[in-house]
Write a protein that holds these residues in place. Structure first.
Motif: not given
Length: 837
Positions: A72-100
């Motif tokens: 979650n922490q690294k997802f926030g860091d990379l989203a801040a650097a590249y923009g929300d559309a460019q970064v996804g998160l897959l943790t089991g709890d969360n599936v966000i933009n998994g094909d980013a």
């Protein structure tokens, strides 16, 4: 730096360190890289460079971490650097933009993707394995090895690790699996560390002394501390460990805040934060307190007010306002994350934490306090190792802020100070492997590879690599010992006869003479070969007692029992002069005069002649050297035998375990030869430590006919493991009790079969949380389940793990799909649901 990353490096707001530039250069050249460096040295920059290079080339990058919080922490860091559309998160709890183009995930998600959904790796250029030293984790470490082994070889791998003792060995293994791989090691801490010893002196009105652990050399124990502790010996202990409030006050006085205060107990952390905060230490300003309240209210706004009451929110917030906080695995995620945010902002002055804080989360401090240098490992209290000390104190010193970090070790009277210094000397552990073929791994290998290739991949594990390397080293050492043995046996050889037979006979004589000596009393007169007489003044103790004797000339000498000739005889016993003072010359002379009244020994053949008649070896002038070499040869031969036992027969241990697992799966109907049955296909997607037990429980229809709430409760037995002090609950219903009894009976049958097939046994299921999960799924509130907040975090974590397994049941087993979906809905609510957001 030539290449695509030169511009990226140049616009950094700081100058990159040499080791970072070295690693980035390797990445630029397309190599995989293993980077080992102390905590806070800047390994993350290297990972970010790898991600930047992939994006420059319009390729994808995966960033894996061992913990959901880190993801979650690294997802926030990379989203801040590249923009929300460019970064996804897959943790089991969360599936966000998994094909980013950039996806952050837990390592297990990538492993599962490699086995079950390899198409999602299309366009992937680089994988970052953060905290790769998790590879040695007892329960999860195999996942890292599976990724390194099975990830397509063309994908670049960037492995980031804490400092380990065998980085070259690990890199050699990665290179054997992945191709060209560079090792970059950084041993220098970015901020120097000073280790100090804090002690309270009861003779000086409980004054606090803080002294360096080491002398000026930086490696030897400080003699001033040694001398001081020596003065404190006696009936009443002069020195003690300062109390927690005193420690915090000293840290504040010296300007050593913010600090992380390690206490290896959850309850101890919470008690310490409450106690110090209750003393109102005055470490926060009014403005800081207001900001703490604002941040905390915002971070917990999604939690139900009733749940906040059970979690002790008001008391917790009061502690935070005083700048004090606990941090441990028993806290709900929202509380832990709030503490991390406040500490990183400088608003929390002291965090009382268990050792889990040392894992990954970015929380640098000016000082680290170690209350104890031992911790409970589940069975006993064990001293920390230098590598543990290095890991725990790695956060001491904020880069760009502090000139040095400080590690404060509190006095422990039961641990000698030289031991304290040896622990604080810092060091690193060798990276070990926990790889072991599971049933899930076995069926995935059958589904993916031909038999020979699958077994080759098992042999490709780091565990097998280390084993083969150790065997090769042992074989070389054995060969050296054999060469040494041959030389010793040659040197022991006597041209006058069989030295071994002679030594065996001598051993018997030696035993007899030792027994003879132990029966002697003071005043015994001994006759030696050749007619010499002595009187024994004193005898030592032990299996080979030394004798103090005086001869007729008044000369005193000492003889070991095994130096006596077998021709030695007892001539009688005389009364020694009084008072008995054998060390005085007058006493010895008086004792010697007593020998004139004793008959000389009868004529006997000289002792040497006795030996000569018995064995010509005794006349060899090099006899002493022959015997010494024979004794050394016996020791070397024993060493060789021990080494050969450790090496074993050279078989492929892990392949044998894999074959044993396959034999059991075949017997149970999951495989048929080298192919999977329908049951085997389902087992591929069961990711649980008790994978086969889960699948068999469903196959035997043990979970049929349960209500959704009962199903959730029953599933919890596969994920829960009791901690010391946990109080088990009861059974919520007869149906649930019958199902869980059947699960335990099935586990016993499987364990017996595993023993028969030679498979490592699965741990037993655990029904300790069945009642709570059932009540929660039936609509109970957190307040209904708990009187206080001490176990709420454990409950939330266990509920999230139960949800993970329920999703697998829903997706893999059609017969339970609807009930599992409803169970998910019932459990995933309130504080449990918000923990996954």
């Amino acid at each position: 730096m030539p290449g695509d990353l030169s511009d990226w490096v140049e616009v950094l707001p700081f100058a990159a360190d040499p080791f970072q530039l070295e690693a980035i250069a390797h990445i630029e050249q397309g190599r995989s890289v293993v980077v080992t460096a102390p905590t806070g040295a800047g390994k993350t920059l290297i990972a970010e460079a790898a991600v930047a290079r992939a994006r420059q080339r319009r390729s994808r990058a995966f960033y894996t971490t061992p913990l959901k919080a880190l993801s979650n922490q690294k997802f926030g860091d990379l989203a801040a650097a590249y923009g929300d559309a460019q970064v996804g998160l897959l943790t089991g709890d969360n599936v966000i933009n998994g094909d980013a183009p950039i996806v952050v995930m837990t390592t297990e998600v990538l492993r599962n993707m490699i086995y079950a959904d390899a198409a999602r790796l299309d366009g992937l250029a680089v994988v970052v394995l953060d905290e790769v030293h998790f590879l040695q984790d007892r329960y999860r470490g195999s996942v890292w090895e599976e990724v390194i082994i099975h990830l397509p070889r063309h994908i670049q791998l960037v492995s980031l690790s804490a400092t380990v003792a065998n980085a070259r060995e690990f890199t050699d293994w990665v290179e054997a699996r992945r191709g060209d791989t560079a090792l970059v090691e950084e041993r220098h801490r970015p901020v120097p560390l000073q280790s100090v010893y804090m002690i309270e002196d009861r003779h000086r009105e409980r004054a606090i002394d803080i002294l360096p652990v080491f002398d000026r050399s930086g490696s030897r124990p400080n003699p001033a501390v040694v001398s001081m502790l020596r003065k404190g010996r006696g009936r009443f202990r002069r020195f003690a460990a300062p109390r927690r409030l005193r420690v915090v006050e000293e840290l504040a006085r010296l300007g050593w805040l913010p600090a992380i205060y390690f206490i290896f107990s959850r309850a101890g952390c919470s008690d310490a934060a409450a106690h110090v905060a209750g003393a109102r230490p005055g470490l926060t300003t009014a403005a800081e307190r207001a900001e703490i309240v604002r941040v905390t209210n915002a971070a917990t706004a999604h939690l139900d007010p009733a749940d906040l009451g059970v979690l002790g929110f008001d008391r917790w917030l009061a502690d935070l306002e005083e700048g004090m906080a606990a941090h441990h695995a028993g806290m709900v995620p929202a509380f832990k994350e709030t503490v991390e945010t406040l500490f990183a902002s400088g608003l929390i002055k002291v965090v009382f934490a268990t050792e889990t804080l040392a894992l990954g989360i970015n929380m640098p401090a000016k000082a680290v306090v170690l209350e104890r240098l031992s911790k409970f490992d589940g069975e006993s209290h064990e001293l920390l190792r230098p590598g543990d000390y290095t890991q725990l104190t790695g956060r001491a010193g904020r880069r760009g802020i502090d000139r040095a970090g400080t590690a404060v070790v509190l006095h422990q009277p039961e641990i000698p100070f030289d031991r304290v210094a040896s622990i604080a000397a810092q060091g690193s552990h060798p990276l070990t492997s926990s790889f072991n073929p599971t049933y899930n791994m076995a069926v995935n290998l059958v589904a993916t590879y031909p038999r020979r290739r699958a077994e080759d991949l098992i042999r490709a594990s780091f565990a097998q690599h280390r084993l083969q390397r150790q065997r090769a080293q042992a074989a070389a050492a054995i060969e050296e010992r054999r060469t040494e043995l041959a030389a010793l046996e040659e040197a022991a050889t006597c041209n006058r006869g069989d030295i071994t037979a002679y030594a065996t006979g001598r051993a018997g004589v030696t035993r007899r003479m030792r027994d003879f000596a132990q029966g002697l009393v003071e005043g015994t007169v001994l006759g030696f070969p050749g007619g010499e007489r002595v009187v024994m003044l004193a005898r030592g103790y032990g299996p080979n007692p030394r004798l103090m004797v005086v001869d007729e000339g008044g000369r005193v000498r000492r003889l070991a029992a095994d130096e006596l000739s077998p021709a030695t005889v007892e001539l009688g016993v005389v009364a020694l002069p009084e008072p008995w003072r054998p060390r005085e010359k007058a006493f010895a002379r008086a004792a010697a005069r007593l020998l004139t009244d004793v008959e000389p020994p009868p004529p006997v053949v000289n002792g040497d002649e006795v030996d000569n008649l018995a064995d010509p070896v005794a006349t060899c002038p090099d006899l002493k050297n022959h015997l010494a070499n024979l004794e050394r040869a016996a020791r070397v031969r024993s060493q060789i035998e021990r080494m050969e036992r450790r090496v074993g027969d050279g078989s492929d241990d892990l392949v044998d375990r894999f074959r044993a697992a396959l034999a059991m799966l075949d017997a149970r109907g999951y495989t048929r030869g080298w192919s999977l049955t329908e049951r085997g296909e389902r087992l591929r997607f069961v990711y649980n430590e008790l994978d086969l037990l889960v699948a068999e429980s469903i196959h035997e229809r043990i979970l049929d006919h349960l209500t959704p709430a009962e199903l959730a409760a029953a599933v919890s037995v596969f994920v829960y493991e009791r901690r010391r002090g946990d109080v088990p609950g009861g059974m919520p219903s007869h149906g649930c009790a019958d199902a869980i009894d059947a699960i335990f009976e099935l586990w016993e049958r499987l364990a017996a079969e595993e023993l028969r097939f030679g498979v490592d046994s699965m741990r037993a299921p655990d029904d300790g949380y069945v009642e709570r999960i059932h009540r929660w799924a039936s609509g109970a509130t957190l307040e209904d389940l708990f009187d206080d907040e001490s176990s709420a975090g454990d409950f939330v974590r266990l509920a999230r793990q139960t949800l993970d397994l329920l999703r697998q049941v829903r997706d893999v087993f059609p017969a339970l799909r609807d009930d599992a979906a409803e169970a998910l809905r019932l459990v995933d609510r309130g504080v449990v649901m918000t923990a996954g957001l």
